[in-house]
Design an enzyme around this catalytic site. Structure first.
Site, PDB file in Angstrom:
ATOM      1  N   HIS A 108       0.507  -1.149   0.073  1.00  0.00           N
ATOM      2  CA  HIS A 108      -0.542   0.298  -0.122  1.00  0.00           C
ATOM      3  C   HIS A 108       0.837   2.149  -0.128  1.00  0.00           C
ATOM      4  CE1 HIS A 108      -3.000  -2.860   2.119  1.00  0.00           C
ATOM      5  NE2 HIS A 108      -3.511  -2.508   0.745  1.00  0.00           N
ATOM      6  N   HIS A 125      -6.425  -0.268   2.914  1.00  0.00           N
ATOM      7  CA  HIS A 125      -5.630  -0.425   2.016  1.00  0.00           C
ATOM      8  C   HIS A 125      -6.469   0.779   1.182  1.00  0.00           C
ATOM      9  CE1 HIS A 125      -6.050  -5.262   3.079  1.00  0.00           C
ATOM     10  NE2 HIS A 125      -6.483  -4.117   4.105  1.00  0.00           N
TER      11      HIS A 125
END
Length: 591
Positions: free
Chosen positions: A521, A565
């Site tokens: 991420h 996320h």
């Protein structure tokens, strides 16, 4: 089913984007107003929204292919097979990580239409209100706060319901979602054997593990039903913004296998960067195109700073020794790389109803694929977990006596759990429960850089995972919380043993160093900052500081990693960016 078989399993399948896409630059138009680089969430979204106006001529350049007809991409459960070392991944690794005992873990990045949204594991989370409000503070622009971004999160979103029609009331909050957008978002479409046990833990231990109805409401602490980028049982990547009804627009072109090497000066004005140099085809020659209005980089947190550096925008101390002419000395380019880090703890369980079966039983996998193809139902319609938990270390933890809290606020998590009833790759026998534990408000910061003047050389990726002691502490304490979670009475008779026998803090920390990976991420390598700041890469309008005609719309501009996320964040950024761009050119978009 065997891993290699499914990576190679590409049958004739009507994908999400079957309209004609250019594979030959000879079919390009004479000119374009906007040239967008990269077809991930940033670029595909921006291309779609700008081309809503028939007056705007838009070209989208993508380094990879169409990613059409790939069951491994379209079937949500097969997401675990997509990285690393596959045709849909750039297949990067990090430089040796001191915090990981010198290991060089994979650093997955997607290539082709959809970018990383075509290969990620689909979890849709926005972060907390305090996470996003931090963007407003760091950018100096209050419109980048939660209240300003929520309409764009909702604009991008097409919340949808499971194909089998089961009741999902109480599993999400409709008022915080959009139902008329482009990107599919859904709660789980199929039951898992542990669902009732997970919910029972929230009732048994409400102080430690409270139930959270919707983790995308701006508050996320607790355990709740996962929301994933799935549209009626099919992965929903940024290719959804390039569906046939959008590609039919005569003012939108998409050129595949066009890998950009750098942006270049337009005419005699060295600081006007409306031109791109790209490789025309997988082994083609370099070619240059010029936009009438802007070039927009949307190549992500790895490639965007690399393209900037090869264009002469970066730290002069890096560029000059490589013989790259310095156009703009900006040491912030590639810095501030921030990523989540964590590892899994796996338990053997006293149950045969786990996902391990689908990876070992070819006949079962074939039957489930057939069901998915026919009805978009069954175990393959979801990602790896039906539930996610967001947790904080207690205020009494002794680390706070010497270390500032790295979270954005007191209602933002330090720890994430993904509750997976099965493990991939699975083992030859037995059944398992897997619990990835992540540090989602990390203090560690790294960088992306180059060591060659070759624009296509592999970049140096150093996220410096676990370089700050608090991150190791958070993952360690998260593993302990995980053990506490599975000791709840709701699990009586279910667990046999953890596969790793860890008793002391030192043993847990060594296990983490040997097993932790990036959760892929990455953000902040071309971060937003106020217009008058002496740091940062773009202003709050996402224009690159110090030059003209060049904008960035991707995860690299996000100034702080949310405890989430990151796909949702980039869709929100891109939807807002499109409105910023439209406002800058009223002669195109308001005529």
């Amino acid at each position: 089913m065997k891993h290699a078989q499914y990576l190679a399993f590409t049958l004739a399948f009507a994908g999400l984007s079957t309209a004609v896409i250019l594979k030959d630059s000879s079919h390009l138009k004479e000119s374009y107003d906007f040239i967008i680089v990269g077809a991930g969430p940033g670029g595909a979204t921006t291309a779609n929204r700008l081309s809503e106006s028939a007056n705007a001529k838009v070209l989208l350049l993508e380094a990879g292919g169409a990613n059409d007809g790939e069951l491994a991409i379209d079937i949500p459960q097969l997401c675990v097979t997509l990285t690393p070392n596959t045709p849909w991944d750039w297949n990067f690794t990090t430089v040796p990580q001191a915090g990981l005992n010198g290991r060089t873990p994979p650093f997955p990045r997607g290539i082709g239409l959809g970018g990383t949204s075509a290969v990620n594991c689909l979890v849709y989370t926005r972060g907390t209100k305090s996470d996003i409000d931090t963007w407003a503070t760091l950018s100096g622009d209050e419109s980048w706060g939660w209240d300003g971004l929520l309409p764009y999160f909702k604009k991008s979103e097409k919340f949808n319901f499971p194909v089998d029609g089961h009741n999902v009331s109480g599993r999400f909050s409709p008022e915080v979602h959009g139902f008329d957008g482009v990107i599919g978002v859904s709660v789980p479409g199929a039951a898992r054997a542990i669902d009732s046990r997970v919910i029972a833990v929230t009732k048994e231990e409400p102080n430690l593990f409270p139930f959270r109805e919707d983790m995308n409401s701006g508050e996320h602490l607790g355990v709740g039903w996962a929301q994933a980028l799935i549209d009626r049982g099919v992965r929903s990547s940024s290719k959804s913004y390039l569906a046939p009804r959008y590609l039919s627009r005569p003012n939108l072109d998409v050129l595949l296998h066009a890998r950009v090497s750098r942006v270049v000066s337009t005419g005699s004005d060295k600081l006007m960067l409306r031109s791109v140099e790209f490789q025309d085809g997988p082994a083609g020659k370099l070619r240059t195109l010029t936009a009438n209005k802007e070039v927009i980089l949307s190549t992500g947190s790895v490639h965007t700073p690399i393209i900037l550096m090869h264009s002469g925008i970066g730290d002069a101390k890096v560029l000059e020794p490589l013989g790259i002419p310095v156009l703009l000395d900006n040491p912030s380019v590639g810095q501030n790389l921030t990523d989540h880090v964590g590892c899994s703890i796996t338990y053997e369980v006293n149950s045969r109803k786990t996902l391990d079966n689908i990876w070992r039983d070819d006949a079962l996998m074939a039957a489930l694929v057939a069901e998915w193809k026919a009805h978009k139902t069954g175990l393959l319609v979801d990602t790896s977990e039906n539930h996610v938990a967001w947790l904080r270390l207690p205020a009494s933890d002794p680390i706070w006596a010497t270390t500032p809290d790295p979270a954005s606020g007191p209602t933002t998590a330090h720890i994430e759990f993904l509750l997976q009833n099965g493990v991939y790759p699975t083992k030859p026998s037995g059944h398992y429960f897997n619990l990835p534990v992540g540090a989602v408000s990390p203090a560690s910061r790294g960088f992306i850089t180059i060591n060659s003047s070759d624009p296509f050389a592999t970049p140096l990726i150093d996220p410096r995972l676990l370089s700050e002691p608090v991150d190791l502490h958070v993952v360690r304490e998260g593993i302990k919380m995980g053990h506490r979670f599975v000791r709840a009475r709701a699990w009586d008779g279910y667990f046999i043993r953890p596969l790793a026998h860890l008793e002391t803090d030192a043993e847990i920390e060594e296990y983490i160093r040997e097993n932790a990976v990036s959760f892929f991420h990455p953000v902040a390598t071309a971060a937003m900052s106020p217009a008058d700041a002496n740091w940062g890469v773009v202003n709050s309008d996402l224009l690159v500081k110090g030059v003209r005609g060049l904008r960035v719309v991707d995860a690299s501009v996000v100034p702080r990693l949310p405890a989430a996320h990151t796909s949702a964040a980039v869709y929100g950024v891109a939807e807002k960016a499109a409105d910023i761009i439209k406002a800058a050119y009223p002669e195109i978009f308001q005529s």
